[in-house]
Enzyme design. Structure first.
Site, PDB file in Angstrom:
ATOM      1  N   GLY A  14      -2.055  -4.080 -11.477  1.00 61.82           N
ATOM      2  CA  GLY A  14      -1.715  -5.476 -11.767  1.00 61.82           C
ATOM      3  C   GLY A  14      -1.359  -6.328 -10.564  1.00 61.82           C
ATOM      4  O   GLY A  14      -0.650  -7.321 -10.701  1.00 61.82           O
ATOM      5  N   ASN A  16      -3.326  -8.300  -8.887  1.00 58.15           N
ATOM      6  CA  ASN A  16      -3.917  -9.639  -9.067  1.00 58.15           C
ATOM      7  C   ASN A  16      -3.126 -10.451 -10.090  1.00 58.15           C
ATOM      8  O   ASN A  16      -2.920 -11.657  -9.924  1.00 58.15           O
ATOM      9  CB  ASN A  16      -5.383  -9.518  -9.491  1.00 58.15           C
ATOM     10  CG  ASN A  16      -6.297  -9.287  -8.302  1.00 58.15           C
ATOM     11  OD1 ASN A  16      -6.488 -10.180  -7.479  1.00 58.15           O
ATOM     12  ND2 ASN A  16      -6.836  -8.075  -8.188  1.00 58.15           N
ATOM     13  N   LEU A  92     -10.405  -2.984 -17.669  1.00 56.87           N
ATOM     14  CA  LEU A  92     -11.527  -2.045 -17.620  1.00 56.87           C
ATOM     15  C   LEU A  92     -12.344  -1.949 -18.903  1.00 56.87           C
ATOM     16  O   LEU A  92     -13.358  -1.270 -18.937  1.00 56.87           O
ATOM     17  CB  LEU A  92     -11.014  -0.643 -17.256  1.00 56.87           C
ATOM     18  CG  LEU A  92     -10.278  -0.561 -15.915  1.00 56.87           C
ATOM     19  CD1 LEU A  92      -9.855   0.868 -15.617  1.00 56.87           C
ATOM     20  CD2 LEU A  92     -11.161  -1.098 -14.780  1.00 56.87           C
ATOM     21  N   ASN A 109     -13.442 -13.202 -14.782  1.00 59.75           N
ATOM     22  CA  ASN A 109     -13.203 -11.825 -14.338  1.00 59.75           C
ATOM     23  C   ASN A 109     -13.310 -11.790 -12.825  1.00 59.75           C
ATOM     24  O   ASN A 109     -14.081 -12.550 -12.236  1.00 59.75           O
ATOM     25  CB  ASN A 109     -14.264 -10.908 -14.942  1.00 59.75           C
ATOM     26  CG  ASN A 109     -14.109  -9.467 -14.479  1.00 59.75           C
ATOM     27  OD1 ASN A 109     -13.000  -8.912 -14.485  1.00 59.75           O
ATOM     28  ND2 ASN A 109     -15.204  -8.854 -14.057  1.00 59.75           N
ATOM     29  N   HIS A 111     -14.393  -9.289  -9.760  1.00 65.70           N
ATOM     30  CA  HIS A 111     -15.102  -8.033  -9.468  1.00 65.70           C
ATOM     31  C   HIS A 111     -15.058  -7.817  -7.951  1.00 65.70           C
ATOM     32  O   HIS A 111     -15.368  -8.741  -7.187  1.00 65.70           O
ATOM     33  CB  HIS A 111     -16.549  -8.138  -9.960  1.00 65.70           C
ATOM     34  CG  HIS A 111     -17.308  -6.869  -9.748  1.00 65.70           C
ATOM     35  ND1 HIS A 111     -17.174  -5.781 -10.591  1.00 65.70           N
ATOM     36  CD2 HIS A 111     -18.174  -6.483  -8.774  1.00 65.70           C
ATOM     37  CE1 HIS A 111     -17.932  -4.791 -10.143  1.00 65.70           C
ATOM     38  NE2 HIS A 111     -18.555  -5.191  -9.053  1.00 65.70           N
ATOM     39  N   ASP A 152     -20.412  -7.781 -15.877  1.00 60.86           N
ATOM     40  CA  ASP A 152     -20.509  -8.350 -14.523  1.00 60.86           C
ATOM     41  C   ASP A 152     -21.710  -9.272 -14.314  1.00 60.86           C
ATOM     42  O   ASP A 152     -22.190  -9.416 -13.191  1.00 60.86           O
ATOM     43  CB  ASP A 152     -20.582  -7.219 -13.471  1.00 60.86           C
ATOM     44  CG  ASP A 152     -19.346  -6.325 -13.506  1.00 60.86           C
ATOM     45  OD1 ASP A 152     -18.247  -6.836 -13.789  1.00 60.86           O
ATOM     46  OD2 ASP A 152     -19.487  -5.127 -13.244  1.00 60.86           O
TER      47      ASP A 152
HETATM   48  C1  GRF Z   1      -9.242  -5.233  -8.342  1.00 59.03           C
HETATM   49  O1  GRF Z   1      -9.931  -4.724  -7.232  1.00 59.03           O
HETATM   50  C2  GRF Z   1     -10.163  -6.068  -9.205  1.00 59.03           C
HETATM   51  O2  GRF Z   1     -11.145  -6.739  -8.487  1.00 59.03           O
HETATM   52  C3  GRF Z   1     -10.822  -5.052 -10.072  1.00 59.03           C
HETATM   53  O3  GRF Z   1      -9.825  -4.087 -10.339  1.00 59.03           O
HETATM   54  C4  GRF Z   1      -8.847  -4.122  -9.295  1.00 59.03           C
HETATM   55  C5  GRF Z   1      -7.539  -4.371  -9.963  1.00 59.03           C
HETATM   56  O4  GRF Z   1      -6.444  -4.301  -9.076  1.00 59.03           O
HETATM   57  N1  GRF Z   1     -11.433  -5.659 -11.235  1.00 59.03           N
HETATM   58  P1  GRF Z   1      -5.033  -4.805  -9.552  1.00 59.03           P
HETATM   59  O5  GRF Z   1      -4.699  -4.064 -10.850  1.00 59.03           O
HETATM   60  O6  GRF Z   1      -5.107  -6.273  -9.762  1.00 59.03           O
HETATM   61  O7  GRF Z   1      -4.082  -4.430  -8.465  1.00 59.03           O
END
Ligand code: GRF
Length: 218
Positions: A14, A16, A92, A109, A111, A152
């Site tokens: 988490g 992001n 996911l 999203n 990626h 994607d």
């Molecule tokens: C990130 O690299 C994002 O691009 C991908 O999964 C990862 C998640 O990381 N979809 P976090 O849980 O946000 O640390």
């Protein structure tokens, strides 16, 4: 500028999600995180939400007989909080068709590669960076895109490239890309919430009236 009610979906650590939260708090993104949804009861994102008084819930696709039923449960949770916009930050699971339809062009999203390369079913997390590493590519990056029915493949909102010629492992690439993700995801959300945008074919046209920051666009 009005504040948009957003939901974040996250399956893991988490980071992001945390960055989006901080950038809302410091006034950069005009939004409120009104809901965090996870499919994983052990997600770091859930602990962060709970510690910061963000409403959160675990909804697992395996608890439902069909993707449609899973989607109905998601929609129930989203509509109860009057969510207008959804951010997938390390989520996911596939978003069911009924949710994609209800929130058409209002789900983003992130990626961790430059789509359309290194994406698609099964390409997530470190697997993406392994594929990039094995390919010998000198540049990777990230893509923020709108979500449609395919993995994607939705219209691209924003991309940033990252030089990886100094990376000696997939983990090195992941670290470098993640740093840039933390700038790019808030930037993309701000762009979409503040500007009107249209989607023509697979292209996002910023500044064109079609999808605006308002409730009830279908
Ligand atoms: C990130 O690299 C994002 O691009 C991908 O999964 C990862 C998640 O990381 N979809 P976090 O849980 O946000 O640390």
């Amino acid at each position: 500028m009005s504040v948009t009610k957003i939901a974040v979906f996250a399956s893991g650590r988490g980071s992001n999600f945390q960055v989006v939260y901080q950038r809302i708090k410091d006034g950069y993104i005009p939004a409120e995180i009104a809901l965090l949804i996870s499919d994983n009861p052990h997600a770091g994102a859930l602990a962060f939400a709970a510690a910061h008084d963000i409403p959160c819930t675990v909804i697992r696709p395996k608890d439902f007989a069909t993707p449609e039923m899973f989607g109905e449960e998601l929609l129930h949770a989203l509509l109860a909080q009057q969510i207008e916009f959804i951010v997938l930050a390390g989520y996911l699971k596939k978003i069911p068709g009924n949710v994609v339809q209800h929130y058409a062009n209002r789900i983003v999203n992130i990626h961790p590669a430059l789509l359309p390369a290194f994406g698609g079913r099964g390409m997530y997390g470190i697997r993406v960076h392994e594929a990039v590493f094995l390919s010998g590519a000198k540049i990777s990056g990230l893509t923020v895109h709108l979500v449609n029915d395919e993995y994607d493949a939705g219209p691209i909102v924003l991309q940033k490239a990252v030089a990886i010629d100094d990376c000696n492992s997939p983990a090195d690439i992941a670290r470098k890309v993640l740093e840039v993700e933390h700038q790019a995801l808030p930037e993309a959300i701000k762009l979409l919430l503040e500007k009107s945008y249209a989607v023509e074919g697979n292209r996002v046209i910023l500044g064109k009236r079609s999808y605006e920051n308002q409730t009830g666009i279908d």
